[in-house]
Write a protein that holds these residues in place. Structure first.
Motif, PDB file in Angstrom:
ATOM      1  N   ASN A   1       0.865  -1.186   0.000  1.00  0.00           N
ATOM      2  CA  ASN A   1       0.000   0.000   0.000  1.00  0.00           C
ATOM      3  C   ASN A   1       0.901   1.236   0.000  1.00  0.00           C
ATOM      4  O   ASN A   1       2.129   1.122  -0.127  1.00  0.00           O
ATOM      5  CB  ASN A   1      -0.957  -0.002   1.207  1.00  0.00           C
ATOM      6  CG  ASN A   1      -0.218  -0.185   2.521  1.00  0.00           C
ATOM      7  OD1 ASN A   1       0.866   0.364   2.720  1.00  0.00           O
ATOM      8  ND2 ASN A   1      -0.797  -0.961   3.419  1.00  0.00           N
ATOM      9  N   ASN A   2       0.303   2.391   0.127  1.00  0.00           N
ATOM     10  CA  ASN A   2       1.090   3.626   0.086  1.00  0.00           C
ATOM     11  C   ASN A   2       2.096   3.706   1.226  1.00  0.00           C
ATOM     12  O   ASN A   2       3.201   4.230   1.062  1.00  0.00           O
ATOM     13  CB  ASN A   2       0.162   4.846   0.122  1.00  0.00           C
ATOM     14  CG  ASN A   2      -0.661   4.979  -1.137  1.00  0.00           C
ATOM     15  OD1 ASN A   2      -0.269   4.464  -2.185  1.00  0.00           O
ATOM     16  ND2 ASN A   2      -1.794   5.659  -1.046  1.00  0.00           N
ATOM     17  N   MET A   3       1.718   3.195   2.398  1.00  0.00           N
ATOM     18  CA  MET A   3       2.617   3.224   3.538  1.00  0.00           C
ATOM     19  C   MET A   3       3.835   2.340   3.296  1.00  0.00           C
ATOM     20  O   MET A   3       4.953   2.659   3.706  1.00  0.00           O
ATOM     21  CB  MET A   3       1.877   2.758   4.806  1.00  0.00           C
ATOM     22  CG  MET A   3       0.776   3.700   5.266  1.00  0.00           C
ATOM     23  SD  MET A   3       1.395   5.346   5.703  1.00  0.00           S
ATOM     24  CE  MET A   3       0.984   6.277   4.224  1.00  0.00           C
ATOM     25  N   THR A   4       3.625   1.217   2.604  1.00  0.00           N
ATOM     26  CA  THR A   4       4.730   0.329   2.291  1.00  0.00           C
ATOM     27  C   THR A   4       5.714   1.012   1.340  1.00  0.00           C
ATOM     28  O   THR A   4       6.932   0.881   1.490  1.00  0.00           O
ATOM     29  CB  THR A   4       4.210  -0.966   1.647  1.00  0.00           C
ATOM     30  OG1 THR A   4       3.227  -1.549   2.496  1.00  0.00           O
ATOM     31  CG2 THR A   4       5.337  -1.960   1.426  1.00  0.00           C
ATOM     32  N   GLU A   5       5.199   1.734   0.367  1.00  0.00           N
ATOM     33  CA  GLU A   5       6.071   2.448  -0.566  1.00  0.00           C
ATOM     34  C   GLU A   5       6.881   3.525   0.156  1.00  0.00           C
ATOM     35  O   GLU A   5       8.064   3.733  -0.146  1.00  0.00           O
ATOM     36  CB  GLU A   5       5.240   3.064  -1.685  1.00  0.00           C
ATOM     37  CG  GLU A   5       4.621   2.022  -2.620  1.00  0.00           C
ATOM     38  CD  GLU A   5       3.891   2.662  -3.789  1.00  0.00           C
ATOM     39  OE1 GLU A   5       4.025   3.895  -3.956  1.00  0.00           O
ATOM     40  OE2 GLU A   5       3.213   1.929  -4.526  1.00  0.00           O
ATOM     41  N   LEU A   6       6.272   4.209   1.114  1.00  0.00           N
ATOM     42  CA  LEU A   6       6.991   5.207   1.904  1.00  0.00           C
ATOM     43  C   LEU A   6       8.101   4.546   2.713  1.00  0.00           C
ATOM     44  O   LEU A   6       9.229   5.045   2.787  1.00  0.00           O
ATOM     45  CB  LEU A   6       6.020   5.943   2.820  1.00  0.00           C
ATOM     46  CG  LEU A   6       6.626   7.017   3.734  1.00  0.00           C
ATOM     47  CD1 LEU A   6       7.272   8.115   2.903  1.00  0.00           C
ATOM     48  CD2 LEU A   6       5.554   7.603   4.643  1.00  0.00           C
ATOM     49  N   PHE A   7       7.789   3.395   3.302  1.00  0.00           N
ATOM     50  CA  PHE A   7       8.790   2.650   4.067  1.00  0.00           C
ATOM     51  C   PHE A   7       9.961   2.253   3.165  1.00  0.00           C
ATOM     52  O   PHE A   7      11.136   2.390   3.539  1.00  0.00           O
ATOM     53  CB  PHE A   7       8.134   1.405   4.674  1.00  0.00           C
ATOM     54  CG  PHE A   7       9.104   0.469   5.324  1.00  0.00           C
ATOM     55  CD1 PHE A   7       9.592   0.702   6.596  1.00  0.00           C
ATOM     56  CD2 PHE A   7       9.539  -0.671   4.650  1.00  0.00           C
ATOM     57  CE1 PHE A   7      10.499  -0.173   7.192  1.00  0.00           C
ATOM     58  CE2 PHE A   7      10.434  -1.548   5.232  1.00  0.00           C
ATOM     59  CZ  PHE A   7      10.908  -1.293   6.508  1.00  0.00           C
ATOM     60  N   GLU A   8       9.674   1.773   1.977  1.00  0.00           N
ATOM     61  CA  GLU A   8      10.732   1.334   1.070  1.00  0.00           C
ATOM     62  C   GLU A   8      11.537   2.510   0.534  1.00  0.00           C
ATOM     63  O   GLU A   8      12.727   2.370   0.245  1.00  0.00           O
ATOM     64  CB  GLU A   8      10.130   0.512  -0.061  1.00  0.00           C
ATOM     65  CG  GLU A   8       9.623  -0.848   0.406  1.00  0.00           C
ATOM     66  CD  GLU A   8       9.019  -1.678  -0.715  1.00  0.00           C
ATOM     67  OE1 GLU A   8       8.659  -1.068  -1.757  1.00  0.00           O
ATOM     68  OE2 GLU A   8       8.902  -2.898  -0.549  1.00  0.00           O
ATOM     69  N   ASP A   9      10.903   3.680   0.402  1.00  0.00           N
ATOM     70  CA  ASP A   9      11.659   4.873   0.007  1.00  0.00           C
ATOM     71  C   ASP A   9      12.673   5.245   1.090  1.00  0.00           C
ATOM     72  O   ASP A   9      13.832   5.574   0.796  1.00  0.00           O
ATOM     73  CB  ASP A   9      10.706   6.046  -0.240  1.00  0.00           C
ATOM     74  CG  ASP A   9       9.940   5.903  -1.544  1.00  0.00           C
ATOM     75  OD1 ASP A   9      10.399   5.120  -2.415  1.00  0.00           O
ATOM     76  OD2 ASP A   9       8.884   6.548  -1.698  1.00  0.00           O
ATOM     77  N   ASN A  10      12.243   5.217   2.330  1.00  0.00           N
ATOM     78  CA  ASN A  10      13.159   5.493   3.438  1.00  0.00           C
ATOM     79  C   ASN A  10      14.260   4.442   3.507  1.00  0.00           C
ATOM     80  O   ASN A  10      15.424   4.753   3.795  1.00  0.00           O
ATOM     81  CB  ASN A  10      12.392   5.531   4.757  1.00  0.00           C
ATOM     82  CG  ASN A  10      11.543   6.774   4.891  1.00  0.00           C
ATOM     83  OD1 ASN A  10      11.908   7.836   4.397  1.00  0.00           O
ATOM     84  ND2 ASN A  10      10.404   6.648   5.553  1.00  0.00           N
ATOM     85  N   GLN A  11      13.885   3.195   3.271  1.00  0.00           N
ATOM     86  CA  GLN A  11      14.854   2.099   3.249  1.00  0.00           C
ATOM     87  C   GLN A  11      15.899   2.333   2.157  1.00  0.00           C
ATOM     88  O   GLN A  11      17.106   2.157   2.382  1.00  0.00           O
ATOM     89  CB  GLN A  11      14.112   0.781   3.005  1.00  0.00           C
ATOM     90  CG  GLN A  11      14.995  -0.450   2.945  1.00  0.00           C
ATOM     91  CD  GLN A  11      14.214  -1.644   2.428  1.00  0.00           C
ATOM     92  OE1 GLN A  11      13.537  -1.570   1.409  1.00  0.00           O
ATOM     93  NE2 GLN A  11      14.293  -2.763   3.147  1.00  0.00           N
ATOM     94  N   CYS A  12      15.442   2.739   0.987  1.00  0.00           N
ATOM     95  CA  CYS A  12      16.338   2.987  -0.142  1.00  0.00           C
ATOM     96  C   CYS A  12      17.298   4.132   0.152  1.00  0.00           C
ATOM     97  O   CYS A  12      18.498   4.038  -0.144  1.00  0.00           O
ATOM     98  CB  CYS A  12      15.515   3.279  -1.392  1.00  0.00           C
ATOM     99  SG  CYS A  12      16.495   3.618  -2.869  1.00  0.00           S
ATOM    100  N   ASP A  13      16.793   5.222   0.753  1.00  0.00           N
ATOM    101  CA  ASP A  13      17.653   6.358   1.073  1.00  0.00           C
ATOM    102  C   ASP A  13      18.728   5.977   2.077  1.00  0.00           C
ATOM    103  O   ASP A  13      19.891   6.383   1.948  1.00  0.00           O
ATOM    104  CB  ASP A  13      16.814   7.507   1.620  1.00  0.00           C
ATOM    105  CG  ASP A  13      15.978   8.172   0.545  1.00  0.00           C
ATOM    106  OD1 ASP A  13      16.326   8.026  -0.636  1.00  0.00           O
ATOM    107  OD2 ASP A  13      14.966   8.818   0.882  1.00  0.00           O
ATOM    108  N   LEU A  14      18.348   5.216   3.102  1.00  0.00           N
ATOM    109  CA  LEU A  14      19.325   4.778   4.095  1.00  0.00           C
ATOM    110  C   LEU A  14      20.361   3.855   3.452  1.00  0.00           C
ATOM    111  O   LEU A  14      21.563   3.975   3.718  1.00  0.00           O
ATOM    112  CB  LEU A  14      18.615   4.065   5.255  1.00  0.00           C
ATOM    113  CG  LEU A  14      19.537   3.462   6.326  1.00  0.00           C
ATOM    114  CD1 LEU A  14      20.414   4.532   6.958  1.00  0.00           C
ATOM    115  CD2 LEU A  14      18.716   2.740   7.392  1.00  0.00           C
TER     116      LEU A  14
END
Length: 540
Positions: free
Chosen positions: A467-480
């Motif tokens: 869902n949208n929250m999962t995509e936000l989590f993965e964006d943060n994961q990618c940046d880190l």
């Protein structure tokens, strides 16, 4: 919930502009992650006696003493309160609880200790039960009131019921021991019995009277009379262990040979929304909830599922399902070993098509133009295999990245040795002191910490519903992840004497940014738990 713009960055370069203009004298504050407000030790302009106080004049002209509150660093949303305890600290805590109950009920401290251990150190439940029926509670706990029964005395006319030794065998008198129940035995038999319980059975909390029909508990005072000093020391250590094991707010540090415990007041009911990462005073990090290695940002229940999935044969079954088929006739398992899709079962000799599982007789020599894909008889087999392949590929996607960060974290441990050599090299080739080159070690510590965080993000991502929250989590994961790789690459570069100041600033800026990215990811995840944003797909 924080806005996406606050949590997700397209790159780290722009976000580090605020650090790029700092002078050399300001690096220490950044590296420590703190800001210096003033001298709290009174070494400069503030007197020792006036560290926390100052005087102001009231309306009537009198000076009024005022207290300045000391500002403490605010706890982050993903952090929990905890305290590390030594053996001495555990014994002091037990003594405090025992004294409290002893004074409240007006009973000996030895009896208070037995009561508390019987109720697993739950004072509230003990007080409630004891106030209702004290005699019944004492009997259940193994305590009897009989002050006229001496514990340890020498007797002349006494024969032990176990060894049948009497006073005459010892030249007139024999040492005896008894609990308030009056069941008396010679001290040698009691010693042998108690030492067997402590040494061989590891028992300490519920050692009962030697009389098999008696349920009274041998208290600590009686044990001190019976046991040798070495065995008594082990007995006390076992009591300390039961104190931690029985207390829901205490847990032993799981690190090998570590004798420290950690106190944390996160309850099992809170573990669906809190990841209680704690550490002892030796900096051994672990999860207070499940005693596994610290696994922020994912909760204990998901970690348990993931570890079981990685350890059992579920993925072997997935591989078999994705790479083998059953014979349509006899259901024997067949693995395709060649390029030809004309399959012959070795068991029943049935010939079929590997692609559609239909009879080969209907294909002839045109197997490569198989037109049987829409047949109902074979659609189920194809769907099953396709789903198994997708499931296996999805699992391997997350597992490979999980394992890669775990391996990278282990390799980063070897980096410490190279970092120390680099620190010596920087000192020799520049005018930096040993303290000033600590930025390299801090960068290596941050790198390892973030590797472990990234490792567990892939466990969490595997079970999250899309869902949208999962995509936000993965964006943060990618940046880190991108920032971690940049910092790792920077630390691997050789030292260039001409660029040490620039290298120091680059590594320091990257370290700060990586820490910031980790804080953002963990804070957003912790807030998501509190806001009930995360949805789990536990059927995968």
């Amino acid at each position: 919930m924080a806005d996406a713009d606050d949590l997700v960055y397209d790159g780290y370069e722009d976000s580090m502009d605020e650090y790029s203009d700092l002078g050399d004298g300001e690096y220490d504050d950044i590296e420590d992650g703190t800001s210096v407000v003033g001298d709290m030790n009174g070494d400069d302009d503030i007197d020792d006696d006036d560290d926390d106080d100052f005087d102001i004049m009231s309306d009537d002209g009198m000076f009024v003493d005022q207290t300045i509150p000391v500002t403490q660093e605010r706890k982050k949303s993903y952090e929990v309160d905890f305290k590390s305890l030594t053996i001495e600290g555990l014994e002091a805590a037990q003594h405090k609880e025992v004294e409290h109950i002893s004074l409240m009920f007006v009973i000996p401290t030895s009896d208070a200790a037995v009561l508390l251990r019987h109720f697993q150190w739950n004072k509230e439940r003990l007080i409630e039960r004891y106030m209702d029926s004290p005699e019944e509670v004492k009997w259940e706990a193994g305590i009897a009131d009989n002050p006229n029964c001496p514990k340890h005395i020498e007797l002349e006319n006494f024969t032990c019921d176990v060894c049948f030794m009497s006073g005459e065998d010892y030249g007139g008198k024999i040492e005896t021991v008894s609990l308030p129940c009056g069941h008396r035995y010679c001290i040698d038999c009691y010693k042998h019995y108690a030492e067997q319980k402590v040494r061989e059975e590891g028992e300490s909390r519920r050692i009962q009277c030697m009389n098999e029909k008696c349920k009274l508990i041998v208290d600590e005072l009686t044990m001190s009379i019976i046991l040798t000093p070495a065995t008594m020391e082990r007995y006390r250590l076992l009591l300390d262990r039961t104190y931690v094991d029985d207390n829901n707010t205490l847990r032993w540090c799981p690190a090998p040979d570590c004798e420290l415990a950690v106190e944390c007041h996160v309850t099992p009911k809170q573990l669906h929304a809190i990841v209680p990462s704690v550490h002892c005073d030796k900096q051994h990090w672990f999860c207070f909830g499940c005693a596994e290695a610290a696994h922020q940002p994912v909760i204990c229940a998901i970690v348990k599922r993931w570890l079981k999935k990685c350890q059992d044969d579920s993925e072997t079954a997935n591989w078999i399902s994705a790479n083998t088929k059953e014979c349509p006739k006899c259901a024997s398992t067949i693995e395709k070993s060649g390029g030809c899709n004309h399959m012959t079962c070795r068991k029943c000799k049935y010939e079929f098509c590997w692609i559609c599982s239909g009879p080969w007789s209907e294909h002839g020599n045109s197997w490569y133009h198989c037109n049987r894909f829409d047949e109902k008889a074979s659609s189920g087999a194809r769907d099953t295999q396709a789903k198994s392949r997708v499931s296996l590929e999805r699992y391997l996607h997350y597992f490979n990245r999980f394992a890669n960060h775990e391996q990278s974290a282990r390799l980063d441990q070897d980096l410490y040795g190279r970092i120390e050599k680099k620190m010596d090299e920087v000192q020799v080739t520049s005018d930096l002191s040993w303290i000033e080159v600590q930025f390299l070690k801090k960068a290596a510590d941050t790198l390892t910490e973030c590797r472990m965080t990234l490792k567990w993000t892939y466990c969490m991502a595997y079970y999250l519903e899309r869902n949208n929250m999962t995509e936000l989590f993965e964006d943060n994961q990618c940046d880190l992840e991108r920032a971690v790789e940049e910092l790792s690459g920077q630390l691997e570069r050789p030292i260039d004497c001409d660029t040490i100041p620039a290298m120091r600033q680059k590594v320091t800026d990257l370290t700060v940014y990586v820490q910031k990215r980790r804080d953002i990811l963990l804070s957003d995840t912790a807030n998501g738990y509190q806001e009930d944003r995360w949805r789990w797909n536990v059927d995968t």
